[in-house]
Design a protein around this motif. Structure first.
Motif, PDB file in Angstrom:
ATOM      1  N   GLU A 105     -49.887  50.789  22.609  1.00 40.12           N
ATOM      2  CA  GLU A 105     -49.291  49.654  22.329  1.00 40.12           C
ATOM      3  C   GLU A 105     -50.500  48.836  21.590  1.00 40.12           C
ATOM      4  O   GLU A 105     -51.564  49.027  21.794  1.00 40.12           O
ATOM      5  N   TYR A 106     -49.897  47.723  20.615  1.00 37.33           N
ATOM      6  CA  TYR A 106     -50.990  47.217  19.788  1.00 37.33           C
ATOM      7  C   TYR A 106     -50.276  46.073  19.378  1.00 37.33           C
ATOM      8  O   TYR A 106     -49.062  45.771  19.333  1.00 37.33           O
ATOM      9  N   ARG A 107     -50.994  44.915  19.404  1.00 33.47           N
ATOM     10  CA  ARG A 107     -50.621  43.626  18.696  1.00 33.47           C
ATOM     11  C   ARG A 107     -51.385  43.070  17.600  1.00 33.47           C
ATOM     12  O   ARG A 107     -52.719  43.037  17.476  1.00 33.47           O
ATOM     13  N   HIS A 166     -45.710  42.978  17.458  1.00 35.20           N
ATOM     14  CA  HIS A 166     -46.013  43.902  18.565  1.00 35.20           C
ATOM     15  C   HIS A 166     -45.649  45.268  18.233  1.00 35.20           C
ATOM     16  O   HIS A 166     -44.344  45.556  17.851  1.00 35.20           O
ATOM     17  N   GLY A 208     -52.788  46.737  23.235  1.00 35.98           N
ATOM     18  CA  GLY A 208     -52.036  46.320  24.131  1.00 35.98           C
ATOM     19  C   GLY A 208     -52.381  46.616  25.728  1.00 35.98           C
ATOM     20  O   GLY A 208     -53.431  47.331  25.716  1.00 35.98           O
ATOM     21  N   ASN A 209     -51.765  46.296  26.720  1.00 35.58           N
ATOM     22  CA  ASN A 209     -51.947  46.901  27.880  1.00 35.58           C
ATOM     23  C   ASN A 209     -51.709  47.982  28.400  1.00 35.58           C
ATOM     24  O   ASN A 209     -52.542  48.443  29.206  1.00 35.58           O
TER      25      ASN A 209
END
Length: 717
Positions: free
Chosen positions: A188-190, A155, A183-184
């Motif tokens: 953010e990144y996953r 994450h 991400g949300n």
């Protein structure tokens, strides 16, 4: 309070240079077919130390290149990859690049961005796709790679936009990206990953791509949401924790370097392990239970285990330093002061010699004690300036490695007498002349393998560097078993250049012709040699140090070039002699004996001047008053003394009026303060304040080889 970091940065520069030299020496000794594990570990530790120090002082470019180098070394030392010759070559190139970057940070030039990018790309490629270790699918295989790998989620916390494409490239080195998505929230990144190498290796790599506090790793089995902020420290830097569902995390002792002690598996270890450089203190920092799933919340660590770990870490203190770094200018200043002290002590001793011992026994005893203490102090200070010649020899394994490859030759280097010591000033000035002589031996001397095979020689040539003490001098030899010097070719080239030469010239004189400016017998000009420059500079540099250079050679057998230097030019033991009203100093190391000649031992040889019969050997006679055109107080040889001197393997008899005694004298450079005088190596100040010349014995021996132009005394009937 402001801390001056410049002193620490200076130490870092010096230590990094030492680490790079150590790495290069170890790399050149590595055998790709059977690498030594201890050598690989030592190379890795050197790279690790450079990276840590560079990161600490903010030299991020150094840290980044060294980090990539460290990744590949780590896999090699863990036997995840086989060592290959191409890797050694890239490591050596990386060392050159790092050395250039270090010099740039020290203000000695600028780094080459293209070289930095090139070596970084080659190192990264070797990590990702080592030859023979990449399958058709492009997935890495090795000791740590399994069919399934380790799956989990990486994450990226909310923050500035990261370089996602660069992030993907870095991750692919360590495993497969199963999926990735934003991400949300913004920034953010996953990533859903299947890693083929330890998670810690990935974190170390990503540290140079993205801020560490934005990263968090969760194994596939732990179904919890990513936390904000920092993860629990378990990577040695205090940034990450790899959470396991089945057992608590235990510090990996594989990279601890003796700083960490693994706890028993039953003890949950959640602590900052420190960075291994002593800048951070390990702290116990268990994660809040509310942030972890109940199934994986371990009990608190037992106090005795934590205390035992702290005690062990405290015991592993850095050993007391056995040396300190002192500027050369301070040592030179100390040496000059000791020289002045020697002169003052000599003056006191001479004045005390005129006193009545019965009335001034305490004063005379004190002067004698001062003389002993002064000599001990002088020897101690001189030893500070003495360095092993290995400081020069250590650069040649790499030089020969590179040149042999460029010239397509096979060469074995032998180093003898590496611990022979000489003055630091000579160490610095010897590097360039020796480098040129070694390059010439490789290019002109040692033949190509097929030529050596045709001559019945081993295909691998031998180049030997040897240093040893001889009398009051140090001798450095560059010896090869190559083609040797071609007398006829040298004479032909000399005639072509209009030089006065003859077929009757002895070999020693013919060989000296190659030191003439612009003289070269090379058939072709290469980037190694052949332009006729360099050898004259070599001789000039050696002579400027008070030394001389000689050559012995035999066709198709090899050549030996010998450099002879005094141990130091600062202080020497000498014998003071008198000629007329003048005083001269003869270096004690050249004196064999002294004698008073009888009437029948001095003879005249037609065209050769005077000789003296010493136990059946006829030695040339050099009358010192004749050399310096000084009126002598004597009328015959029987009234004076002959001093038998030996230099360069030859003996001569030096005629003087009288011997005055043995002294320890401080050498002053005559060229710096006046000008060069033939037959004089320097000057000194005597105890009575008079200036005395120090004789150049080698020059006097060469003078004796020529026919005398004057007869000092008429022979008795």
């Amino acid at each position: 309070m402001t801390i001056d970091m410049s002193q620490f940065i200076g130490v870092f520069f010096d230590e990094t240079a030492e680490h790079l030299a150590s790495m290069e020496a170890l790399l050149l000794q590595l055998d790709p077919t059977a690498p030594d594990d201890e050598a690989l570990n030592a190379i890795f530790r050197a790279a690790h130390s450079i990276k840590g120090g560079a990161a600490t002082f903010g030299f991020n470019d150094l840290a980044e290149v060294t980090h990539t180098l460290e990744n590949l070394l780590d896999r090699l030392r863990k036997h995840e990859l086989p060592l290959q010759q191409v890797m050694i070559e890239v490591f050596l190139q990386a060392g050159d690049v790092l050395r250039g970057m270090l010099d740039a940070h020290r203000g000695y030039g600028s780094a080459d961005p293209a070289a930095i990018a090139g070596v970084s790309a080659r190192l990264s490629e070797l990590v990702a796709h080592p030859a023979g270790m990449v399958a058709d699918s492009g997935k890495p295989h090795g000791a740590q790679a399994t069919a399934s790998g380790v799956t989990g989620h990486l994450h990226i916390a909310q923050g500035p936009e990261c370089e996602i494409e660069r992030l993907r490239q870095s991750i692919r080195v360590y495993g497969d990206i199963l999926s990735d998505s934003p991400g949300n929230t913004s920034g953010e990144y996953r990533f859903h990953l299947c890693l083929q190498r330890p998670v810690q290796d990935l974190f170390d790599e990503l540290e140079f791509v993205i801020a560490p506090e934005r990263l968090q790793w969760l194994p596939e089995a732990v179904a919890i949401a990513p936390r904000d902020g920092l993860a629990d420290p378990d990577d040695g830097y205090g940034f990450f924790t790899e959470v396991s569902k089945t057992q608590p995390v235990v510090a990996d002792d594989g990279e601890a370097f003796g700083f960490f002690v693994p706890l028993p598996p039953s003890v949950h270890q959640e602590q900052a392990a420190g960075d291994g450089y002593g800048f951070f203190t390990p702290i116990a920092s268990p994660a809040p239970a509310a942030e972890l799933a109940p199934a994986v919340s371990p009990p608190p660590a037992p106090e005795p285990a934590v205390r035992a770990l702290a005690g062990k870490a405290g015991a592993a203190k850095t050993p007391q330093e056995s040396s300190i770094r002192v500027g050369v200018e301070k040592v030179d200043q100390l040496l000059n002061l000791v020289g002045e002290l020697v002169i003052t002590q000599s003056m006191l001793a001479q004045n005390a010699s005129h006193l009545d011992p019965a009335q001034h026994d305490l004063l005379i005893s004190g002067v004698q004690q001062l003389e002993r203490n002064t000599r001990e102090l002088q020897e101690a200070v001189m030893s500070i300036r003495m360095m092993p010649i290995s400081a020069v020899f250590s650069r040649f394994p790499r030089l020969i490695h590179d040149l042999a490859g460029k010239l397509d030759k096979q060469v074995e280097l032998r180093l003898l007498g590496e611990q022979t010591e000489l003055d630091k000033g000579f160490i610095e000035k010897l590097a360039d002349p020796l480098t040129h002589l070694v390059r010439n031996s490789l290019d002109h001397g040692i033949e190509a393998p097929e030529i050596r095979r045709a001559k019945g020689k081993p295909e691998v040539g031998t180049l030997t560097l040897k240093a040893f003490h001889q009398g009051g001098s140090i001798v450095i030899e560059v010896r090869d078993d190559g083609a040797g010097l071609n007398r006829e070719r040298i004479l032909a080239k000399a005639r072509e250049r209009g030089m006065a030469v003859s077929e009757s010239m002895p070999d020693a004189e013919v060989w000296q012709l190659i030191f003439e400016a612009g003289f070269s017998t090379a058939a072709t000009v290469t980037d190694v040699s052949g332009r006729g420059v360099g050898m004259d500079v070599v001789r000039r540099n050696i002579q400027s140090m008070g030394g001389r250079i000689d050559i012995e050679s035999m066709l198709d057998v090899g050549s030996t070039i010998s450099i002879r230097l005094p141990l130091t030019l600062a202080i020497l033991d000498g014998m003071s002699v008198q000629v007329g009203d003048e005083i001269y100093i003869v270096p004690l190391s050249f004196i064999v004996e002294s004698l008073q000649p009888s009437a029948d031992v001095v003879k005249t040889v037609t065209g050769q001047g005077r000789v003296i019969n010493v136990r059946g050997d006829y030695l040339p006679v050099i009358a010192l008053h004749d050399v310096f055109n000084i009126p002598s107080r004597l009328s015959t040889y029987q009234q004076g003394l002959m001093i038998i001197l030996e230099a360069d393997g030859q003996q001569v008899a030096l005629f003087v009026d009288d011997l005055l005694g043995q002294h320890q004298v401080v050498v002053k450079n005559l060229e710096t303060n006046y000008r060069k005088v033939a037959g004089v190596a320097g000057a000194t100040i005597m105890g009575d304040g008079r200036v005395a010349f120090i004789l150049d014995v080698s020059a006097l021996v060469r003078l004796a080889q020529k026919p005398s132009q004057a007869v000092a005394f008429a022979q008795p009937a």
